[in-house]
Design a protein around this motif. Structure first.
Motif, short mmCIF file in Angstrom:
data_model
loop_
_atom_site.label_atom_id
_atom_site.label_comp_id
_atom_site.label_asym_id
_atom_site.label_seq_id
_atom_site.Cartn_x
_atom_site.Cartn_y
_atom_site.Cartn_z
N ILE A 3 0.88 -1.12 0.13
CA ILE A 3 0.09 -0.08 -0.09
C ILE A 3 0.68 1.16 -0.10
CG2 ILE A 3 -1.94 -1.13 1.16
CD1 ILE A 3 -0.90 0.18 3.64
N SER A 4 0.28 2.18 -0.47
CA SER A 4 1.18 3.61 -0.39
C SER A 4 0.84 4.22 0.62
CB SER A 4 0.42 4.49 -1.64
OG SER A 4 -0.78 4.91 -1.42
N LYS A 5 1.65 5.39 1.03
CA LYS A 5 1.94 6.08 2.29
C LYS A 5 0.62 6.78 2.24
CE LYS A 5 4.05 8.00 5.55
NZ LYS A 5 3.06 8.78 6.10
N GLN A 6 -0.14 7.40 1.33
CA GLN A 6 -1.56 7.80 1.51
C GLN A 6 -2.47 6.85 1.98
OE1 GLN A 6 -2.67 9.80 -2.08
NE2 GLN A 6 -4.41 10.49 -0.90
N GLU A 7 -2.35 5.63 1.45
CA GLU A 7 -3.21 4.69 1.82
C GLU A 7 -3.13 4.18 3.33
OE1 GLU A 7 -4.43 2.15 -2.39
OE2 GLU A 7 -2.58 1.64 -1.01
N TYR A 8 -1.90 4.07 3.61
CA TYR A 8 -1.44 3.65 4.91
C TYR A 8 -2.12 4.89 6.00
CZ TYR A 8 1.48 3.27 9.14
OH TYR A 8 1.73 3.25 10.35
N ASP A 9 -1.87 6.11 5.82
CA ASP A 9 -2.18 7.31 6.54
C ASP A 9 -3.74 7.00 6.50
OD1 ASP A 9 0.11 8.08 6.90
OD2 ASP A 9 0.39 9.57 5.29
N GLN A 10 -4.32 6.90 5.42
CA GLN A 10 -5.80 6.86 5.45
C GLN A 10 -6.49 5.65 6.50
OE1 GLN A 10 -8.10 8.98 4.18
NE2 GLN A 10 -9.92 7.94 5.14
N ILE A 13 -4.85 4.17 8.76
CA ILE A 13 -4.46 4.13 10.26
C ILE A 13 -5.57 5.21 10.74
CG2 ILE A 13 -3.01 5.57 11.50
CD1 ILE A 13 -1.88 2.77 11.10
N SER A 14 -5.90 6.32 10.20
CA SER A 14 -6.74 7.30 10.60
C SER A 14 -8.05 6.62 10.84
CB SER A 14 -6.84 8.35 9.59
OG SER A 14 -8.01 9.15 10.04
N ASN A 15 -8.36 5.81 9.75
CA ASN A 15 -9.83 5.07 9.96
C ASN A 15 -9.77 4.06 11.22
OD1 ASN A 15 -10.96 6.35 7.79
ND2 ASN A 15 -10.44 4.77 6.45
N LEU A 16 -8.63 3.18 11.43
CA LEU A 16 -8.43 2.50 12.43
C LEU A 16 -8.57 3.24 13.91
CD1 LEU A 16 -7.94 -0.67 13.21
CD2 LEU A 16 -5.38 -0.12 13.12
N GLU A 17 -7.63 4.21 13.85
CA GLU A 17 -7.93 4.87 15.31
C GLU A 17 -9.31 5.60 15.41
OE1 GLU A 17 -4.62 7.94 14.82
OE2 GLU A 17 -2.98 6.45 15.18
N ASN A 18 -9.80 5.95 14.57
CA ASN A 18 -11.18 6.36 14.67
C ASN A 18 -12.19 5.29 15.30
OD1 ASN A 18 -10.75 9.02 13.85
ND2 ASN A 18 -11.04 8.76 11.97
N GLU A 19 -11.89 3.86 14.48
CA GLU A 19 -12.69 2.96 14.93
C GLU A 19 -12.43 2.72 16.49
OE1 GLU A 19 -13.59 -1.60 13.94
OE2 GLU A 19 -12.08 -0.57 12.64
N PHE A 20 -11.19 2.63 16.62
CA PHE A 20 -10.81 2.23 18.08
C PHE A 20 -11.27 3.03 19.19
CE2 PHE A 20 -7.61 2.43 21.50
CZ PHE A 20 -7.64 1.28 22.17
#
Length: 581
Positions: free
Chosen positions: A82-89, A91-98
């Motif tokens: 995955i790209s850096k942009q996808e990774y950031d996206q 990670i952001s979704n994962l942290e929001n879910e958490f």
């Protein structure tokens, strides 16, 4: 110079000992009840710790799932999946879910944990306070009982001793006068007097006098102590009985009676099962309780009893013998064939005994010296001998019309066939050997721990071989009694009798692992099995159901000999569920 202890001291000590025993019972009962109360609180605390640890595991699992997903994304970024942009996206979704869903779950679990913890802590506090009050109450009751005991034994001391001081003084004077008289009449005392006279007259020197006097004085002192230790004070018997009869139904007596009844019930489980079963069958068939029925129960099963006796010896060594039924078939075949050929019946009996003992010797040789497993070698012999029985009998059934062995059944003594006395004679001999002779102790030692027995100097190989030979002898006696009873032999004779013999041994409580049990227990097991078999037939239960019922009763009897504590374990399981909610 040592004299008898005074009568007052002797009686006071007896009273003190009795008081201490009674007091110890009260204190031990208090300790047992206190421990149970403490254990109940400890049990709740243990359940609490287990439950809280499960809550912690669930909470930690939420955090662990988040970190696992995060690390997976880092790995995919590292291998350029995955790209850096996808990774950031992501990670952001994962942290929001958490922070929303999973944090909410974590909060719910923490709330549940805290509520449970608060609830259980309050319960423990309440239980502890209640137990504290209960212990205080029990302690006061125990102290009151001890005070009553002190008062009772103080009055007893006054009654027995203080009111009889003059009589006891006279008894003491008589005892010590008798003691001095016996000492004075002792030949060493007279030798000492002669030695003193010789010293005064100057007939012996100083050194010889000192050595001789010291030696004689020691001998006299030893004699005095022996007289004191051996002499029974008959004059105090009346007072001793008064003390012994005091508190006859006290705490110690009640405890001993209670423990005795529990032990009696524990040891009589099989007898109780027999009695219950007999009563049930007796209601179904009134003829069950007739003398003829019980004579028949014993007489029809003496052959199986002989096999069970031999099996007991082998099982006590930690072994097993599966070949007894097949050995019985060959032994019966020998008797039948010899009878047909006109050979003297008693010669065939001797040959049968020798053959059975020879088979036992083969088993013992392979078990004791070759170190084969008893199950394997006896299984091989069971199969081989059964095949030989088919060959020897040519797959035919032989019926003896007139056999000299029938006298063992037809002739009776005290209304019992002679065969019954032969069986019980064998049982008595076996019991005496196992109970009163070294050989019996060797059997138990080998069965308990064969390596320890070997290291202690026991010839374990010889013991093992001899046990199988003796079992072979028992099988031969069983075969003779079987032929006397039935006068018929087939290639299938004795089929599964080894299982019935093992069953009788196990029913009696002999451990199949060896080292525990005995002949008397096997006799009880044999009687249970015999009654069960006869009763099922008399009640009219179908043969298809008889084996099932017999198996269930045997299982119940064996389980009754085990300390399973089903009620206690069930109560503990219910409490575990109760305090986990």
């Amino acid at each position: 110079m040592k004299n008898y202890n005074s009568s007052q001291d002797i009686l006071k000590k007896q009273i003190q000992d009795k008081y201490i025993k009674e007091e110890n019972v009260i204190l031990s009962n208090l300790e047992e009840k206190t421990e149970k109360l403490y254990d109940s609180v400890f049990f709740i605390g243990r359940i609490r710790d287990i439950k809280l640890s499960k809550y912690n595991e669930k909470i930690d699992l939420i955090e662990a799932d988040f970190l696992k997903s995060k690390n997976k994304l880092k790995f995919n970024l590292g291998v350029q999946k995955i790209s850096k942009q996808e990774y950031d996206q992501k990670i952001s979704n994962l942290e929001n879910e958490f922070n929303t869903v999973k944090k909410e779950k974590e909060k719910i679990l923490i709330d549940k944990k805290e509520k449970y913890k608060e609830k259980i802590e309050n319960l423990i506090k309440e239980k502890s306070l209640a137990n504290k009050e209960k212990i205080k109450e029990l302690t006061l009751i125990s102290e009151k009982k001890i005070e009553e005991l002190k008062k009772y034994f103080s009055e007893l001391e006054e009654k027995v001793i203080e009111k009889n001081i003059d009589k006891l003084a006279i008894i003491d004077e008589k005892k010590n006068t008798s003691l001095e008289s016996k000492v004075q009449n002792y030949n060493k005392t007279k030798q000492l007097e002669i030695l003193e006279t010789q010293k005064e007259n100057g007939l012996i020197d100083e050194d010889f006098y000192k050595v001789s006097k010291n030696k004689l004085s020691n001998q006299i002192s030893t004699k005095r102590e022996k007289i004191i230790s051996k002499n029974t004070i008959f004059d105090l018997a009346n007072y001793r009985i008064q003390i012994k009869m005091a508190k006859m139904f006290g705490y110690q007596t009640r405890k001993n009676v209670g423990n005795g009844l529990l032990n009696l019930l524990s040891k009589s489980k099989l007898i109780i099962i027999i009695m219950i079963f007999c009563v049930i069958v007796g209601f179904q068939n009134p003829f069950f309780f007739t003398q003829a029925t019980w004579v028949n129960i014993i007489a029809q099963n003496v052959d199986l009893g002989c096999l069970a006796l031999g099996m007991t010896i082998i099982i006590l060594t930690g072994g097993i013998d599966l070949s007894v039924g097949s050995t019985m078939a060959i032994g019966g075949s020998i008797i039948a064939k010899f009878a047909i050929n006109g050979t003297n019946m008693w010669i065939s009996v001797v040959v049968t005994i020798i053959f059975s003992m020879f088979i036992g010797m083969i088993s013992g040789l392979f078990v004791g010296y070759v170190k084969l497993q008893p199950f394997i070698i006896t299984l091989v012999l069971m199969i081989g001998l059964r095949g030989f029985a088919y060959i020897y009998l040519e797959n035919k059934t032989i019926i003896l019309s007139d056999s000299a062995l029938s006298i063992l059944v037809s002739q009776k003594l005290f209304n019992l066939p002679i065969a019954v006395f032969v069986f019980f004679g064998l049982a008595l001999v076996s019991y005496i050997i196992m109970r009163f002779y070294k050989y019996g102790r060797y059997i138990y030692s080998v069965g308990g721990n064969i390596n320890a027995a070997r290291l202690s100097g026991i010839k374990t190989r010889e013991v093992l071989m001899s046990s199988y030979i003796f079992a072979g002898f028992c099988v031969s006696i069983g075969t003779i009694l079987y032929m006397a009873r039935t006068n018929i032999i087939t290639p299938t004779t004795g089929n599964q009798w080894e299982l019935n013999a093992i069953c009788a041994v196990a029913l009696g409580g002999t451990a199949l692992t060896g080292g525990r049990g005995g002949i008397f227990q096997t006799l009880i097991g044999w009687l249970v099995l015999s009654i069960l078999t006869t009763a099922l037939i008399m009640v009219g239960i179908s043969p298809n159901y008889q084996l099932v019922i017999k198996a269930c009763v045997i299982l119940l009897a064996v389980l009754s000999d085990k300390n399973i504590n089903i009620v206690q374990k069930t109560k503990q399981y219910i409490n575990q569920i109760r305090y986990s909610i």
